[in-house]
Design an enzyme around this catalytic site. Structure first.
Site: not given
Ligand code: IMP
Length: 444
Positions: A21, A49
């Site tokens: 982010d 995004h």
């Molecule tokens: P997952 O990618 O859904 O397995 O999530 C794993 C961790 O990465 C969690 O803490 C999510 O909140 C974080 N996360 C995954 N993608 C993003 C992103 O694009 N921005 C911020 N956090 C992310």
């Protein structure tokens, strides 16, 4: 003897240097003008995004941000995990707003498919882990986006239970594979406590073959497509999703996502070797944020943290969850720029910091035994023991949105940026002072 170098490659990578982010979408959108092909190499619909163009706000999850610029080609590389339903929703939503999507979008036939059972597994595992908190350490849940990302990548590594985009184009093959996979998955979901009827492989195969049919014009061998582009003088812009500190190998494991989101993920995720990347622009916001669980040394659990959240509109693009907020952690950013090979930095959301009496930047950590370290600790257990040591800066009251170059910044804002540049040892090439494309100070 003469040696070849990669110093002249015209291709660029944009990557987040924190926990996601950082405003990568806007920077990619800005750099798109100078490139021909925009390439996603990792992650899936967990990414979000946000790009604002002419006052219109677009939230993109799977499609590269270049799609908003007519005449550019957009590639979803083999390293991405694609939820075909989400991709088609995104295509339909963009088309309904007048964005052209045809041969300008290519999806790798080798990208893995996120299936509905992956999302069920993701949610069921998170629930299971939240409910069986180990006594002292609390929950082992990651706080995932529940988009099925981890289970889809796990199947990629398992091989025999994986489905790739190319498989959606062969209905018979898909059905045969799903008959075995569904038996296995039904048993696994039951073991995780999911009360649901057994998965129906034939219905699933029919549904996904139809999705494949709709996506057929876009599914192709993107490795050859990218190399053909480079051979004919086209330039590539690699768009990282998630961010370096969430990288499966180099992030704050186990509180990470399941792909290589650092620039190290570009070669495996696209088939383009690393010596084809000349410029690597790391994106960092002027403070820190994190969504989901995991250590965050500079987190602010007070009014200042709330104020940053409100001013920065720090709510997830994908899940709407409020983001955790805190002061800038330069130990973390310097580590990420090292791992990613950043040649320059863009500092985003700088406008959010106007109005604070004082600001802090973390430059070292104090460990539980009293020792002081200036190296990042890419391991959740170690990082949880680190307390930030701060350098304090005077704030400024002027809003920055109308500032048009770095020289016109309030003196205290300029000092804050100069300190970052000095600490990182690489130039700040862009500064974000507002949400729109035009709110970016370039060439600073
Ligand atoms: P997952 O990618 O859904 O397995 O999530 C794993 C961790 O990465 C969690 O803490 C999510 O909140 C974080 N996360 C995954 N993608 C993003 C992103 O694009 N921005 C911020 N956090 C992310």
């Amino acid at each position: 003897m003469k040696y070849a170098t990669n110093g002249t490659s015209p291709n660029t990578a944009v990557v987040g240097l924190q926990w996601g982010d950082e405003g990568k979408g806007k920077i990619v959108d800005l750099l798109t003008a100078e490139h021909d092909v925009i390439v996603r190499y990792n992650g899936g619909a967990n990414a979000g995004h946000t790009v604002e163009v002419a006052g219109e706000r677009y939230a993109l999850h799977l499609i590269p941000s270049g799609i908003l610029n007519p005449g550019k080609r957009n590639v979803i590389g083999n390293g991405v995990v694609v939820d075909p339903e989400k991709l088609l929703e995104e295509i339909d939503r963009l088309r309904s707003r007048g964005v052209k999507i045809a041969e300008n979008l290519q999806v790798s036939d080798r990208a893995h498919v996120v299936m509905p059972y992956h999302k069920e597994q993701d949610a069921a595992l998170e629930e299971f882990l939240s409910n069986v908190a180990s006594s002292e350490r609390g929950s082992l849940a990651i706080g995932t986006t529940r988009r099925g990302i981890g289970p889809a990548y796990a199947d990629k590594i398992n091989r025999s239970t994986a489905i790739r985009m190319g498989d959606l184009l062969d209905a018979e093959y898909l059905r045969d594979r799903l008959r075995v996979i569904c038996r296995l998955r039904t048993a696994e979901l039951k073991a995780l406590g999911v009360q649901a009827p057994p998965l129906d492989p034939d219905a699933l195969a029919e549904r996904f073959a139809k999705l494949g049919d709709r996506l057929r014009p876009h599914i192709t061998d993107t490795v050859y497509a990218l190399h053909d582009s480079m051979r004919t003088g086209k330039t590539l812009l690699f768009e990282g999703a998630n961010a370096c500190l969430l990288d499966i190998d180099h992030g704050t494991y186990p509180y990470v996502t399941s792909s290589n989101c650092s620039t190290l993920g570009i070669p495996p995720g696209t088939g383009v070797p690393g010596n084809n990347i000349g410029r690597i622009l790391g994106i960092m916001k002027a403070y820190s944020s994190r969504v989901g669980a995991g250590p965050f040394p500079t987190e602010l659990l007070d009014e200042t943290g709330n104020l940053i959240r409100e001013k920065g509109r720090e709510y997830g693009t994908t899940t709407g969850r409020p983001r955790r907020t805190g002061w800038l952690d330069l130990v973390a950013v310097k580590y990420s720029s090292m791992v990613c090979g950043a040649t320059g930095v863009a500092c985003t959301l700088f406008d959010v910091l106007a109005g604070f009496d004082e600001l802090k930047i973390c430059t070292q950590y104090r460990m539980a035994d009293g020792s002081i370290v200036d190296r990042f600790l890419p391991d959740a257990r170690m990082l949880a023991k680190a307390t930030p040591i701060y350098t304090t800066f005077k704030g400024w009251t002027e809003e920055l949105r109308d500032v048009s170059d770095r020289k016109s910044l309030p003196i205290n804002a300029a000092k804050y940026l100069a300190f970052i540049e000095e600490y990182l040892g690489i130039p700040i090439e862009m500064v974000g002072v507002g949400p729109d494309r035009r709110h970016t100070l370039v060439g600073v």
